[in-house]
Design a protein around this motif. Structure first.
Motif, PDB file in Angstrom:
ATOM      1  N   ALA A 172       0.857  -1.193   0.000  1.00  0.00           N
ATOM      2  CA  ALA A 172       0.000   0.000   0.000  1.00  0.00           C
ATOM      3  C   ALA A 172       0.882   1.228   0.000  1.00  0.00           C
ATOM      4  N   PHE A 173       0.294   2.324  -0.457  1.00  0.00           N
ATOM      5  CA  PHE A 173       0.861   3.644  -0.204  1.00  0.00           C
ATOM      6  C   PHE A 173       0.112   4.224   0.985  1.00  0.00           C
ATOM      7  N   THR A 174       0.706   5.214   1.625  1.00  0.00           N
ATOM      8  CA  THR A 174       0.072   5.820   2.784  1.00  0.00           C
ATOM      9  C   THR A 174       0.141   7.336   2.707  1.00  0.00           C
ATOM     10  N   ILE A 175      -0.765   7.979   3.409  1.00  0.00           N
ATOM     11  CA  ILE A 175      -0.712   9.423   3.659  1.00  0.00           C
ATOM     12  C   ILE A 175      -0.725   9.599   5.169  1.00  0.00           C
ATOM     13  N   ASN A 176       0.326  10.179   5.683  1.00  0.00           N
ATOM     14  CA  ASN A 176       0.520  10.323   7.128  1.00  0.00           C
ATOM     15  C   ASN A 176       0.342   8.986   7.855  1.00  0.00           C
ATOM     16  N   GLY A 177       0.895   7.943   7.244  1.00  0.00           N
ATOM     17  CA  GLY A 177       0.924   6.634   7.865  1.00  0.00           C
ATOM     18  C   GLY A 177      -0.305   5.785   7.664  1.00  0.00           C
ATOM     19  N   GLU A 178      -1.349   6.321   7.008  1.00  0.00           N
ATOM     20  CA  GLU A 178      -2.604   5.593   6.821  1.00  0.00           C
ATOM     21  C   GLU A 178      -2.832   5.306   5.343  1.00  0.00           C
ATOM     22  N   PRO A 179      -3.195   4.055   4.994  1.00  0.00           N
ATOM     23  CA  PRO A 179      -3.411   3.723   3.580  1.00  0.00           C
ATOM     24  C   PRO A 179      -4.593   4.460   2.948  1.00  0.00           C
ATOM     25  N   GLY A 180      -5.651   4.680   3.694  1.00  0.00           N
ATOM     26  CA  GLY A 180      -6.813   5.357   3.138  1.00  0.00           C
ATOM     27  C   GLY A 180      -7.933   4.408   2.785  1.00  0.00           C
ATOM     28  N   ASP A 181      -9.093   4.973   2.516  1.00  0.00           N
ATOM     29  CA  ASP A 181     -10.330   4.192   2.461  1.00  0.00           C
ATOM     30  C   ASP A 181     -10.532   3.392   1.174  1.00  0.00           C
ATOM     31  N   LEU A 182      -9.577   3.391   0.259  1.00  0.00           N
ATOM     32  CA  LEU A 182      -9.678   2.522  -0.910  1.00  0.00           C
ATOM     33  C   LEU A 182      -9.019   1.158  -0.658  1.00  0.00           C
TER      34      LEU A 182
ATOM     35  N   ALA B  47      -8.062  13.734  -0.992  1.00  0.00           N
ATOM     36  CA  ALA B  47      -6.702  14.114  -1.366  1.00  0.00           C
ATOM     37  C   ALA B  47      -5.998  12.791  -1.609  1.00  0.00           C
ATOM     38  N   ALA B  48      -5.500  12.572  -2.817  1.00  0.00           N
ATOM     39  CA  ALA B  48      -5.076  11.227  -3.197  1.00  0.00           C
ATOM     40  C   ALA B  48      -3.745  11.253  -3.934  1.00  0.00           C
ATOM     41  N   SER B  49      -3.109  10.087  -3.945  1.00  0.00           N
ATOM     42  CA  SER B  49      -1.834   9.950  -4.638  1.00  0.00           C
ATOM     43  C   SER B  49      -1.756   8.571  -5.267  1.00  0.00           C
ATOM     44  N   ALA B  50      -1.265   8.526  -6.509  1.00  0.00           N
ATOM     45  CA  ALA B  50      -1.147   7.287  -7.277  1.00  0.00           C
ATOM     46  C   ALA B  50       0.195   7.303  -8.001  1.00  0.00           C
ATOM     47  N   PRO B  51       0.725   6.149  -8.374  1.00  0.00           N
ATOM     48  CA  PRO B  51       2.101   6.084  -8.867  1.00  0.00           C
ATOM     49  C   PRO B  51       2.274   6.584 -10.293  1.00  0.00           C
ATOM     50  N   PHE B  52       3.484   7.127 -10.536  1.00  0.00           N
ATOM     51  CA  PHE B  52       3.978   7.367 -11.891  1.00  0.00           C
ATOM     52  C   PHE B  52       5.199   6.481 -12.079  1.00  0.00           C
ATOM     53  N   VAL B  53       5.081   5.467 -12.932  1.00  0.00           N
ATOM     54  CA  VAL B  53       6.181   4.542 -13.207  1.00  0.00           C
ATOM     55  C   VAL B  53       6.214   4.308 -14.709  1.00  0.00           C
TER      56      VAL B  53
ATOM     57  N   ASN C 244       3.611  -0.949  -7.406  1.00  0.00           N
ATOM     58  CA  ASN C 244       2.338  -0.955  -6.692  1.00  0.00           C
ATOM     59  C   ASN C 244       1.385  -0.003  -7.418  1.00  0.00           C
ATOM     60  N   ASN C 245       0.420  -0.561  -8.120  1.00  0.00           N
ATOM     61  CA  ASN C 245      -0.529   0.256  -8.884  1.00  0.00           C
ATOM     62  C   ASN C 245      -1.813   0.430  -8.079  1.00  0.00           C
ATOM     63  N   SER C 246      -1.717   1.211  -7.013  1.00  0.00           N
ATOM     64  CA  SER C 246      -2.885   1.474  -6.175  1.00  0.00           C
ATOM     65  C   SER C 246      -2.888   2.942  -5.782  1.00  0.00           C
ATOM     66  N   THR C 247      -3.940   3.370  -5.120  1.00  0.00           N
ATOM     67  CA  THR C 247      -4.129   4.781  -4.787  1.00  0.00           C
ATOM     68  C   THR C 247      -4.342   4.934  -3.289  1.00  0.00           C
ATOM     69  N   THR C 248      -3.583   5.823  -2.677  1.00  0.00           N
ATOM     70  CA  THR C 248      -3.781   6.146  -1.273  1.00  0.00           C
ATOM     71  C   THR C 248      -4.589   7.431  -1.150  1.00  0.00           C
ATOM     72  N   THR C 249      -5.384   7.517  -0.090  1.00  0.00           N
ATOM     73  CA  THR C 249      -6.268   8.667   0.064  1.00  0.00           C
ATOM     74  C   THR C 249      -6.224   9.211   1.486  1.00  0.00           C
TER      75      THR C 249
ATOM     76  N   PRO D 225      -0.462   5.511 -15.131  1.00  0.00           N
ATOM     77  CA  PRO D 225       0.791   5.420 -14.377  1.00  0.00           C
ATOM     78  C   PRO D 225       2.052   5.600 -15.215  1.00  0.00           C
ATOM     79  N   ALA D 226       2.007   5.233 -16.495  1.00  0.00           N
ATOM     80  CA  ALA D 226       3.198   5.331 -17.351  1.00  0.00           C
ATOM     81  C   ALA D 226       3.208   6.590 -18.212  1.00  0.00           C
ATOM     82  N   ASP D 227       2.343   7.556 -17.903  1.00  0.00           N
ATOM     83  CA  ASP D 227       2.193   8.742 -18.749  1.00  0.00           C
ATOM     84  C   ASP D 227       3.318   9.743 -18.483  1.00  0.00           C
ATOM     85  N   GLY D 228       4.431   9.547 -19.179  1.00  0.00           N
ATOM     86  CA  GLY D 228       5.572  10.444 -19.026  1.00  0.00           C
ATOM     87  C   GLY D 228       5.284  11.857 -19.489  1.00  0.00           C
ATOM     88  N   ILE D 229       4.400  12.008 -20.476  1.00  0.00           N
ATOM     89  CA  ILE D 229       4.056  13.352 -20.952  1.00  0.00           C
ATOM     90  C   ILE D 229       3.323  14.125 -19.869  1.00  0.00           C
ATOM     91  N   ALA D 230       2.394  13.449 -19.173  1.00  0.00           N
ATOM     92  CA  ALA D 230       1.665  14.108 -18.089  1.00  0.00           C
ATOM     93  C   ALA D 230       2.622  14.544 -16.983  1.00  0.00           C
TER      94      ALA D 230
END
Length: 564
Positions: A193-203, A285-291, A298-303, A325-330
């Motif tokens: 998981a990814f976390t925000i302030n130590g918590e994975p989030g509700d997803l 407020a969310a974060s997802a990977p750019f790879v 890890n292709n998931s989203t923390t909130t 996730p692979a959008d280098g242009i973005a």
């Protein structure tokens, strides 16, 4: 956090033996960091993790520009480790920079060590983290550097502030994961998981009740301090239905960028203005990977939940839409907008008379295994390198060896340019296998340095976040393909390039940074994707002393953790 006076007596006496302590321009702050193993439950499972003062993230260090801090680290864990003050330049003071076996040896379990942190030109948000193996997965926290007294922000003072730290969560023991990967030669497991302030989030499962909530008042403006402490992924970040105005990066102000999303690499920090101007409700407020490489991730989203004060939570909380996730242009569409504020009150000084140039290829490699017995490509082990040198961490720290003239710990022949090949084309087998060694580069005090990082197409091409200790540098140019000086120099921004400590080298592309070597010492340079650093994508820059005491390293402390 207030310090325990008795625990500081010996530490203070130790500093008095330095033979001349730098006089702080501002105030002095004291912190006690107690490292202990505690049980934490995430994703329906409980495990023991190493924490600082029992929290995840650890405590926030808050100072003003030009202040000094002393952090007494009490290691009550089961193994040795070090701490690093990411982005703090530590002028003339490499002794307390922290990378394990580069500037110090680990603080042994059951012992303590006090760090002396000198803040200078930094203003904004930085962070601290463990710098031993993958311990930084749970040992990290924010550093907030407020403007000096009688000064203010270069924008309207916000009504309030919030800090969000992006992190990684592994169900397994992180150090066992990387140790197993290094032993077998394969790619380490991705995080769970990814976390925000130590918590994975509700997803994520079993995480709804503990999702971090940021409560705001309608109409107010907030300064959001965002830190990417994720181990192995760069991250997109956004807040549903809200614009972000980025005003600083890596504790240096930039020309404001208003955007619906941003991309932040591991190691980077950003200061962002957020206006609570939407219908009072709850928003993710969310974060997802750019790879952008052909690698496992890890292709998931923390909130977290941005919740308006007094509002009720809707049945469905709006979530931002992220690029692929692979959008280098973005990713590039955001990063290429970043420009230094470069104002009268916040001037910059870009080196223009370059006297020392390094051209550094950045590669993922292979290490040959007997009988093709490893889990990496072709039965080999995965490795990584800079200029085809895979960094080997010594058993005695390099700073001790350099200052004490201890021979045989490192060699000062890190090449100023790589073996030349078609870096971003079809690579040949003779480029895949690096040399292994502890090689450093020596730079004379006062030189104006240019480093050209060249990404390569070996094994797994991807974006590489490169970080240099002891300095901020100016990102004067980036581009795709092989670096061509005849064309690249024409594209350099020498007027208002951002002053940062971590930059992304584009996939199969290049990035050029410049800085003045005015901070004598031993300084680590490495990729901030932890698996790449573990594989050897690192080197060390040694900046020699100048001709005066004021341009030379501070004297060695009376005590440093012993090497064993």
């Amino acid at each position: 956090m207030e310090f325990k006076k008795m625990s500081w007596v010996l530490a203070f006496v130790g500093f008095m033996f330095l033979g001349g302590i730098c006089k702080a321009n501002g105030h002095t702050h004291y912190y006690d960091f107690v490292l202990t193993e505690l049980n934490f439950t995430r994703l329906c499972e409980t495990k023991s993790i190493l924490t600082v003062n029992g929290t995840l993230p650890g405590p926030t260090i808050t100072v003003r520009k030009g202040d000094t801090a002393y952090v007494n680290v009490h290691n009550q864990g089961s193994y040795g480790l070090t701490l690093h003050w990411h982005g703090v330049k530590q002028p003339r003071n490499p002794w307390y920079d922290g990378p394990e076996n580069v500037t110090q040896c680990p603080i042994k379990a059951g012992s303590n060590f006090t760090y002396w942190i000198i803040f200078s030109s930094e203003e904004g948000t930085l962070w601290w983290h463990a710098h031993s193996d993958w311990t930084r997965a749970t040992v990290y926290g924010a550093i907030i550097i407020l403007p000096a007294l009688n000064t203010t922000y270069p924008f309207t003072t916000p009504d309030a502030e919030e800090t969000l730290v992006l992190g990684s969560w592994y169900k397994g023991d992180v150090n066992e994961i990387i140790e197993n990967a290094l032993a077998t030669g394969g790619d380490p497991n991705v995080s769970d998981a990814f976390t925000i302030n130590g918590e994975p989030g509700d997803l994520y499962k079993c995480s709804n009740a503990t999702t971090y909530r940021w409560v705001v008042d309608y109409g107010k403006t907030y300064l959001l301090r965002l830190i990417n402490a994720v181990l192995n992924e760069e991250m997109f970040f956004a807040i549903a239905n809200h614009n972000l105005t980025v005003v600083a990066q890596d504790a240096a102000y930039i020309k404001p960028i208003t955007t619906s999303y941003l991309m932040i690499t591991p190691g980077q920090t950003m200061d962002i203005l957020v206006v609570a101007n939407q219908s009072p409700s709850s928003y993710h407020a969310a974060s997802a990977p750019f790879v952008d490489g052909d690698v496992a991730f890890n292709n998931s989203t923390t909130t977290a939940i941005l919740q308006y004060n007094g509002s009720t939570t809707p049945s469905t909380i709006p979530t931002p839409t992220f690029p692929n996730p692979a959008d280098g242009i973005a990713a590039s569409n955001f990063t290429t907008q970043v420009r230094a504020l470069a104002s009268k009150d916040y001037p910059i000084s870009v080196p223009l008379n370059i006297t020392h140039t390094l051209f550094i290829s950045v590669s993922v490699n292979e290490r040959i295994c007997p009988n093709s017995s490893c889990d990496g490509p072709d039965g080999n082990a995965l490795a990584a390198s800079l200029n085809n040198i895979s960094f080997v961490t010594p058993s005695i720290d390099i700073l001790q060896a350099y200052s004490g003239a201890i021979y045989g710990v490192y060699s000062a022949n890190f090449p100023h340019k790589p073996y030349i090949f078609n870096f971003t084309g079809n690579v040949r087998n003779d480029t895949i296998y690096p040399y292994f060694g502890t090689k450093v580069r020596t730079i004379e005090y006062g030189e104006e340095v240019e480093i050209i990082y060249q990404g390569t197409n070996m094994i797994a091409a991807e974006n590489h976040p490169m970080h240099l200790h002891g300095f901020s540098f100016y990102l004067v140019g980036t581009g795709t393909g092989n670096f061509d000086p005849n064309q690249a120099y024409k594209t350099y921004n020498l007027v208002d390039p951002p002053e940062v400590n971590t930059i992304g080298v584009p996939k199969n592309g290049w990035a050029t940074v410049r800085f003045k070597a005015d901070n004598p010492g031993v300084w680590f340079m490495h990729c901030h994707l932890e698996r790449h650093a573990s594989w050897g994508m690192a080197t060390v820059l040694i900046v020699t002393n100048g001709n005066t005491n004021e341009t030379s390293m501070l004297p060695a402390p009376a005590y440093m953790p012993p090497c064993t």
